[in-house]
Design a protein around this motif. Structure first.
Motif, PDB file in Angstrom:
ATOM      1  N   SER A   1      80.058  49.962  24.593  1.00  0.00           N
ATOM      2  CA  SER A   1      79.249  50.772  23.662  1.00  0.00           C
ATOM      3  C   SER A   1      78.415  49.935  22.695  1.00  0.00           C
ATOM      4  O   SER A   1      77.587  50.489  21.983  1.00  0.00           O
ATOM      5  CB  SER A   1      80.144  51.684  22.842  1.00  0.00           C
ATOM      6  N   ILE A   2      78.679  48.621  22.632  1.00  0.00           N
ATOM      7  CA  ILE A   2      78.026  47.850  21.568  1.00  0.00           C
ATOM      8  C   ILE A   2      76.491  47.991  21.554  1.00  0.00           C
ATOM      9  O   ILE A   2      75.919  48.276  20.505  1.00  0.00           O
ATOM     10  CB  ILE A   2      78.456  46.370  21.627  1.00  0.00           C
ATOM     11  N   PRO A   3      75.806  47.865  22.707  1.00  0.00           N
ATOM     12  CA  PRO A   3      74.342  48.031  22.629  1.00  0.00           C
ATOM     13  C   PRO A   3      73.935  49.391  22.079  1.00  0.00           C
ATOM     14  O   PRO A   3      73.020  49.489  21.257  1.00  0.00           O
ATOM     15  CB  PRO A   3      73.897  47.882  24.076  1.00  0.00           C
ATOM     16  N   GLY A   4      74.661  50.423  22.477  1.00  0.00           N
ATOM     17  CA  GLY A   4      74.354  51.757  21.960  1.00  0.00           C
ATOM     18  C   GLY A   4      74.562  51.836  20.460  1.00  0.00           C
ATOM     19  O   GLY A   4      73.761  52.424  19.729  1.00  0.00           O
ATOM     20  N   ILE A   5      75.630  51.208  19.986  1.00  0.00           N
ATOM     21  CA  ILE A   5      75.903  51.233  18.547  1.00  0.00           C
ATOM     22  C   ILE A   5      74.797  50.503  17.793  1.00  0.00           C
ATOM     23  O   ILE A   5      74.339  50.948  16.744  1.00  0.00           O
ATOM     24  CB  ILE A   5      77.283  50.608  18.257  1.00  0.00           C
ATOM     25  N   VAL A   6      74.360  49.384  18.364  1.00  0.00           N
ATOM     26  CA  VAL A   6      73.280  48.638  17.704  1.00  0.00           C
ATOM     27  C   VAL A   6      72.020  49.498  17.631  1.00  0.00           C
ATOM     28  O   VAL A   6      71.339  49.539  16.605  1.00  0.00           O
ATOM     29  CB  VAL A   6      73.015  47.313  18.441  1.00  0.00           C
ATOM     30  N   ASN A   7      71.733  50.226  18.711  1.00  0.00           N
ATOM     31  CA  ASN A   7      70.549  51.099  18.682  1.00  0.00           C
ATOM     32  C   ASN A   7      70.674  52.168  17.610  1.00  0.00           C
ATOM     33  O   ASN A   7      69.712  52.492  16.930  1.00  0.00           O
ATOM     34  CB  ASN A   7      70.343  51.762  20.042  1.00  0.00           C
ATOM     35  N   ILE A   8      71.886  52.712  17.474  1.00  0.00           N
ATOM     36  CA  ILE A   8      72.088  53.713  16.432  1.00  0.00           C
ATOM     37  C   ILE A   8      71.886  53.083  15.073  1.00  0.00           C
ATOM     38  O   ILE A   8      71.316  53.680  14.163  1.00  0.00           O
ATOM     39  CB  ILE A   8      73.488  54.323  16.565  1.00  0.00           C
ATOM     40  N   PHE A   9      72.334  51.850  14.947  1.00  0.00           N
ATOM     41  CA  PHE A   9      72.141  51.187  13.658  1.00  0.00           C
ATOM     42  C   PHE A   9      70.655  51.053  13.334  1.00  0.00           C
ATOM     43  O   PHE A   9      70.232  51.315  12.211  1.00  0.00           O
ATOM     44  CB  PHE A   9      72.807  49.813  13.649  1.00  0.00           C
ATOM     45  N   ILE A  10      69.855  50.668  14.338  1.00  0.00           N
ATOM     46  CA  ILE A  10      68.415  50.531  14.075  1.00  0.00           C
ATOM     47  C   ILE A  10      67.845  51.876  13.617  1.00  0.00           C
ATOM     48  O   ILE A  10      67.115  51.962  12.632  1.00  0.00           O
ATOM     49  CB  ILE A  10      67.675  50.037  15.331  1.00  0.00           C
ATOM     50  N   GLY A  11      68.218  52.943  14.349  1.00  0.00           N
ATOM     51  CA  GLY A  11      67.714  54.262  13.975  1.00  0.00           C
ATOM     52  C   GLY A  11      68.139  54.652  12.573  1.00  0.00           C
ATOM     53  O   GLY A  11      67.348  55.157  11.774  1.00  0.00           O
ATOM     54  N   LEU A  12      69.397  54.354  12.259  1.00  0.00           N
ATOM     55  CA  LEU A  12      69.940  54.722  10.954  1.00  0.00           C
ATOM     56  C   LEU A  12      69.235  53.941   9.855  1.00  0.00           C
ATOM     57  O   LEU A  12      68.891  54.485   8.804  1.00  0.00           O
ATOM     58  CB  LEU A  12      71.430  54.399  10.945  1.00  0.00           C
ATOM     59  N   PHE A  13      69.038  52.664  10.120  1.00  0.00           N
ATOM     60  CA  PHE A  13      68.395  51.805   9.128  1.00  0.00           C
ATOM     61  C   PHE A  13      66.998  52.341   8.812  1.00  0.00           C
ATOM     62  O   PHE A  13      66.584  52.430   7.661  1.00  0.00           O
ATOM     63  CB  PHE A  13      68.330  50.386   9.684  1.00  0.00           C
ATOM     64  N   LYS A  14      66.280  52.747   9.854  1.00  0.00           N
ATOM     65  CA  LYS A  14      64.946  53.318   9.620  1.00  0.00           C
ATOM     66  C   LYS A  14      65.059  54.642   8.873  1.00  0.00           C
ATOM     67  O   LYS A  14      64.250  54.940   7.995  1.00  0.00           O
ATOM     68  CB  LYS A  14      64.232  53.536  10.958  1.00  0.00           C
ATOM     69  N   ASP A  15      66.073  55.420   9.217  1.00  0.00           N
ATOM     70  CA  ASP A  15      66.206  56.741   8.592  1.00  0.00           C
ATOM     71  C   ASP A  15      66.605  56.659   7.121  1.00  0.00           C
ATOM     72  O   ASP A  15      66.501  57.656   6.413  1.00  0.00           O
ATOM     73  CB  ASP A  15      67.234  57.590   9.355  1.00  0.00           C
TER      74      ASP A  15
END
Lengths: 338, 433, 405
Positions: free
Chosen positions: B355-369
């Motif tokens: 899941s790590i790549p998916g979690i990193v992607n969520i982090f990017i989205g969250l950071f932008k949000d």
């Protein structure tokens, strides 16, 4: 299991916290040693942080006077910027103790939203500002115009009523903050900017070329602006109300901030009662007798506050007008200190 | 061999002909251009269109940079210096960049934010790169408390005693888990909660009166600019990870009630926009708390963003759990491991890795949000630009320079993280080979 | 475990609730249920005691009272004396409008960029990579504000169009005006007879489908290939245009004209709509491009090579072999991108677009002070949209899964 225990513990902690609640606002403020005062997010002259980050302005002075009366220190105020959306909920939820954010006293806010307006510190009315180059001289010529308004204010409703009753059409451009409204108006996205006349004057004062913009003569509404508190805590409401009245009475009686800082026995008994050198008015409020003297000393009496923040000598340059003492033909008429 | 040939043939060449160079059209840049830019007519047309687009972009953007002004007191001075030329007024960045990064944080305390920032990288390093010494993990564990103390100030003993609560909980758990893992966990948590709610205050008070280690207190309201985006992004993602794991396990479990709760929670959070949750934090969360209790807007926002992120993380981890072959679950059962042992030793290590790549992607989205908090009148990077800077008399009318700065800042961080995520994916792929 | 005693006779002991795996799950669930109910009850009791302290209640009656404010973009007639409920409906329609426009545009942009990113043309694929990375890594709120700013600053005020020698002029034979208040485009005027033209147009579209099916059947049965493209184009245009001119041009165009403060007539696409629409479309387009690229790359290379060996031309390989297979992979993430667009459209509040967050969650909330009720309704609306879109997605996924087997 882990989750359920956690939730249970959380509920337990919450119940424990809940039991410790229910104090009066005055107790809360004195225990905290700080007044939490809701102000606008930045309206020059009324409430805005200066370059050093200190809040100053007409509304801010009311907060400082209350802090001085209650806590003895005009700087013991935490200023909490609120938007049109958050101001009432902040007050309701107890995040702030009082709201001094040029808020119009209306029936529904007083009765339906359950607030207690503690008086009027500025009698205002909604006006219109247009670029001088538009060549408009009256608000009745604005048929078909695009109008910038701040949402969440009474101006929005007044505007709809004004255009409707005059049989004119318009295009509203709703905007959240004064800062953005100013940008949009300067960029020409709207022809007209409407808000309280005092706000318009303050906004225009901040423009690069204030002379290029004119305020139209029409005032389309009554906007009595004043501080407000939550319904139900009458003692706190009285403190805020009479602090404001003290500022107004002080001007009427000619008591300046400097006089109040060093109260001397006066020949006028009302001055003595006001400054606490005679009588026990302060104790009736649950404060000490010098409360009003401290409130007036904080930033001066009403007239001094007006002149220092929004008066004719400032960039905003508002005349006293309706906000003169009743003895000078204005509407300021404080009940007597007796 | 050559002798026989010399007799049977009239002529035999003894040395090889050197290879002749390829035709001019098949070598070097010419070949590259032909193959990559003009392999067909339509391709050539597209190349031309692309070149024209780049050309116009360049003549539009270049003067903006070359004529830019970096030193001016306000926008009028900027325009005076530029004269008729069209250019950027980066003087606004020059004058306000500290405000854009740190908000109204007291300038004499900027070092605290800077130390926290670099401390963060040190703390993340052992997680991000597995070949670093494990000792660094100690710092990773300490960092949240140190950074909270550095950023908000106050007595050192507050955060230290919160940390001590974890230590207390851990030792209770160590002791009690010899009997039963789940019971030990529960006892540890209860112990820590008792510590936090009853012992923390007095002990911290006593300690700070004996050994006062204090930093000037800073209100959340004074923190602003990019710092807010950073604090919100990092704290929410790290807090939401454990919650997300629990939700994912709950959704996969066969306990119908727990499963139902998790499904409803996840679907609800994923179904509404973040902005409505921020409204809740801003406007109505206080209604659900005991009368008289109210806490910092920043904390309320962190709670809501954490809940938001945990639902998304739960879905990513659920994907990881589903990707594991059933054999893994069955093998764990066959070994006689109970549910929590199986999850801890067999399932989660593998599922998390997937899941790590998916979690990193969520982090990017969250950071932008995190920029959305500007809508509820918090002065993050976007709020700072929209509010205090654009409305100041000195800089009203500046637009592009500020947004350019903000976009560049976000781009650097998000692009960096996404590159890291690709690196990670590559690394994980080789592991599976 | 080895020797199972006759448990049936054993009487039930309380300790079985914890140690017996048959009951343990139930025990834990029961504890969790009680804890959850306690927690919710605690929240609710707080809520009601808070409300009681402030003398408030929860009531949706405000929805039926007059809203009192005006809304600029009205898809259904609305007046400041209409109710808050109608204002909320207007907001919902505006949300759906911008979400629909942005979804359609994002799909087009995303598919083109995704396909071009795999182009053999080095320059083009690089340009597309730059586009994708630039937009994916910057918050959508910043893009919305940038595009809103472009609109406000670059385009002239309507005033600039006035006078004998105006600073700005309309484009396309004076039919479209770009102003900082939005773009004004001509509006069709439906006169008598226009219904027939529309009917002819719809019929010819049906005709195209019928013809295409006929052509395919012909191809499969006889091997005869008809020039479908040209004939379809003809069916699309010719009958409608014929009807249009025969009936004496019943559909007119109302061009926007400068009158008073603004342009009057025509359709006004407001700056806030445009900012939201294009920012969402371009931002989400970058994500869709990545989905499309991943989908195409997931189709095994052997498929392309096999199609090439059969002698198909590159664009036919794309249309007939690669895309149909790639679609199965592309569509689920595409739909969740549509969901994201709908949710992100709530950022309208940053530019003053009157979507449902602006009306119900904005002005109505501010004017009535009914925060709890408004936010509840707002969440309910978005939840309904999200759940219906996921339901559609599940239906689609199931149908695709069946085909795969």
């Amino acid at each position: 299991m882990k989750k359920s225990v956690f939730i249970g513990a959380l509920a337990f902690a919450g119940l424990a916290a809940g039991a410790a609640a229910a104090q009066s606002t005055l107790e809360e403020v004195t225990n905290r040693g700080e007044l939490r005062c809701g102000v606008s997010t930045g309206l020059v002259g009324f409430a805005a942080p200066n370059s050093a980050g200190e809040w100053e302005g007409f509304d801010v002075a009311v907060c400082r006077a209350v802090a001085a009366a209650v806590l003895g220190d005009p700087s013991a105020v935490e200023f909490i910027p609120t938007t049109g959306k958050t101001r009432f909920t902040s007050l309701n939820s107890g995040e702030i103790d009082m709201l001094a954010r040029n808020t119009t006293w209306t029936f529904s806010r007083d009765v339906d939203l359950n607030f207690e307006f503690t008086g009027v510190n500025y009698y205002d009315g909604q006006g219109f500002m247009v670029p001088a180059s538009l060549g408009v001289s009256s608000a009745t010529e604005l048929d078909g115009a695009t109008v910038c308004i701040q949402t969440g204010t009474t101006t929005e409703l007044n505007l709809a009523d004004f255009f409707r009753s005059n049989g004119m059409s318009y295009e509203p451009v709703p905007i959240e903050t004064n800062a953005e409204a100013q940008q949009q108006f300067l960029a020409g996205t709207c022809d007209v900017y409407t808000t309280d006349a005092s706000g318009l004057a303050a906004t225009r004062a901040a423009f690069p070329n204030p002379g290029d913009y004119v305020l139209l003569p029409e005032i389309v509404s009554k906007e009595p602006l004043g501080p407000l508190v939550r319904h139900g805590d009458n003692q706190w409401g009285d403190i805020v109300r009479w602090t404001l009245n003290a500022l107004i009475t002080a001007e009427e009686l000619g008591v300046t901030g400097a006089d109040a800082a060093n109260p001397v026995e006066s020949n006028n008994p009302e001055v003595n009662r006001l400054l606490g050198t005679a009588g026990t008015l302060g104790e009736m409020l649950g404060l000490d007798n010098a409360w009003a003297a401290r409130a007036i000393a904080a930033s001066g009496n009403y007239g001094e506050i007006f002149e220092a923040n929004i008066g004719e000598s400032t960039a905003i340059g508002l005349a006293r007008g309706l906000n003169a003492q009743w003895t000078d033909g204005g509407l300021l008429y404080s009940p007597p200190f007796r | 061999m050559s002798d026989t040939h010399s007799h049977s043939a009239a002529f035999v060449r003894h040395d090889q002909i050197p290879p002749s160079p390829p035709p001019a059209g098949e070598t070097g840049p010419v070949k590259w251009i032909r193959e990559n830019l003009a392999s067909s007519v339509s391709n050539a047309i597209m190349t031309v269109i692309g070149l024209v687009a780049i050309f116009y972009l360049a003549i539009w953007a270049l003067p903006w940079f070359t004529n830019s002004v970096w030193n001016a007191a306000d926008i009028r001075e900027c325009r005076e210096i530029m004269g008729d030329a069209r250019g950027a007024c980066f003087a606004v960045i020059e004058e306000r960049w500290l405000q854009l990064l740190f908000g109204f944080y007291p300038p004499e305390s900027y070092w605290r934010l800077i130390i926290s920032f670099f401390g963060l990288f040190l703390a993340l390093a052992p997680i991000l790169f597995s070949n670093l010494p494990r000792v660094l993990m100690v710092w990773t564990g300490l960092f949240p408390f140190v950074s909270v103390w550095l950023i908000w100030g106050g007595s050192f003993w507050g955060p230290a005693m919160v940390l001590a609560g974890f230590v207390v909980g851990y030792f209770i758990f160590r002791f009690a888990s010899t009997i039963n893992f789940v019971a030990g966990l529960a006892a540890g948590i209860v112990g820590a909660i008792i510590w936090w709610s009853f012992l923390l205050g007095p002990i911290a008070g006593v300690l700070s009166s004996i050994i006062p280690i204090e930093l000037a207190k800073v209100e959340s309201r004074e923190i602003g600019g990019f710092t807010i985006n950073f604090i919100l992004g990092i704290s929410s993602i790290s807090l939401s990870l454990p919650l997300g794991i629990l939700l994912a396990l709950g959704r996969q479990s066969n306990l119908f009630f727990i499963k139902g709760v998790c499904v409803v929670f996840i679907e609800f959070i994923r179904g509404v926009p973040l902005i409505t949750l921020l409204f809740v934090a801003n406007v109505i969360l206080a209604f659900f708390l005991p009368p008289g209790s109210n806490f910092d807007l920043m904390l309320r926002v962190i709670i809501m963003i954490t809940l938001f992120a945990s639902a998304y993380i739960a879905e990513v981890i659920r994907g990881g759990l589903a990707a594991l072959p059933t054999g893994q679950y069955e093998a764990a059962d066959a070994l006689g491991l109970d549910y929590w042992q199986a999850i801890r030793f067999i399932i989660l290590p593998q599922a998390l890795k997937i899941s790590i790549p998916g979690i990193v992607n969520i982090f990017i989205g969250l950071f932008k949000d995190t920029t959305l908090v500007s809508v509820i009148s918090m002065f993050d990077l976007v709020g700072m630009i929209r509010g205090p800077i654009l409305s100041s008399t000195d800089w009203s009318g500046i637009y592009w320079e500020l947004w350019f700065f903000a976009s560049a800042l976000f781009f650097v961080f998000c692009y960096g993280i996404s590159k890291y995520s690709m690196y990670l994916e590559d690394k994980l792929r080789t592991d599976h080979r | 475990m080895t020797a199972i005693p006759d448990r049936g006779n054993e009487s039930f002991r309380l300790s079985q609730l914890i140690y017996d795996t048959r009951y343990r799950a139930l025990t834990f669930q029961f504890i969790a249920l009680v804890a959850l109910i306690t927690f919710i009850a605690w929240l609710m009791s707080n809520l009601f005691s808070n409300l009681a302290d402030q003398g408030q209640d929860i009531s949706f009656a405000f929805l039926a009272s007059p809203a009192g404010y005006d809304i600029n973009q009205q898809l259904i007639p609305y007046d400041s004396q209409d109710t808050h409920l109608r204002a909320a409906m207007l907001g919902i329609l505006n949300t759906l409008l911008v979400a629909f426009l942005a979804c359609a545009t994002a799909t087009v942009i995303g598919v083109i960029a995704g396909v071009l990113r795999l182009s053999k043309n080095w320059l083009i694929s690089r340009l597309m990579a730059v586009y994708v990375e630039a937009f994916r890594n910057v918050p959508v709120l910043i893009w919305i504000l940038i595009i809103f700013g472009v609109n406000n600053i670059i385009f002239p005020q309507p005033r600039a169009f006035r006078g004998a020698d105006p600073d700005a002029s309309m484009v396309l034979w004076d039919s479209i005006a770009f102003t900082n208040r939005g773009v004004y485009i001509p509006k069709p005027i439906w006169e008598s007879g226009s219904a027939i033209v529309v009917a002819v147009f719809l019929l010819s579209i049906i005709g195209i489908f019928v013809f295409r099916r006929y052509a395919r059947n012909l191809l499969y049965s006889t091997g005869k290939l008809l020039p479908t493209g040209r004939i379809s184009l003809a069916i699309f245009f010719v009958p409608t245009l014929l009807a249009y001119f025969v009936l004496g041009m019943p559909i007119g165009l109302e061009k926007p004209e400068l009158a008073g403060f603004n342009f009057q007539g025509g359709i006004q696409l407001r700056g806030s709509l445009i900012a939201l629409w294009f920012a969402l479309a371009i931002y989400t387009g970058a994500f869709i491009a990545e989905n499309v690229r991943a989908g195409i790359q997931a189709v095994s290379k052997g498929q392309t090579e096999a199609a090439g060996a059969l002698g198909l031309r590159p664009n036919r390989i794309m249309n007939l072999v690669v895309l149909p297979q790639a679609l199965r992979i592309i569509i689920p993430p595409l739909i969740s991108q549509y969901l994201n667009i709908t949710k992100n459209s709530s950022l309208a509040i940053a530019v003053g677009y009157m979507d449902v967050t602006g009306t119900l969650g904005g002005i109505t909330l501010n004017q009535t002070g009914r925060a709890m009720e408004c936010i509840l309704l707002l969440m309910l609306f978005y939840l309904t949209i999200s759940l219906s879109i996921s339901a559609i997605m599940n239906v689609y996924n199931n149908s695709v899964k069946l085909k795969e087997r």
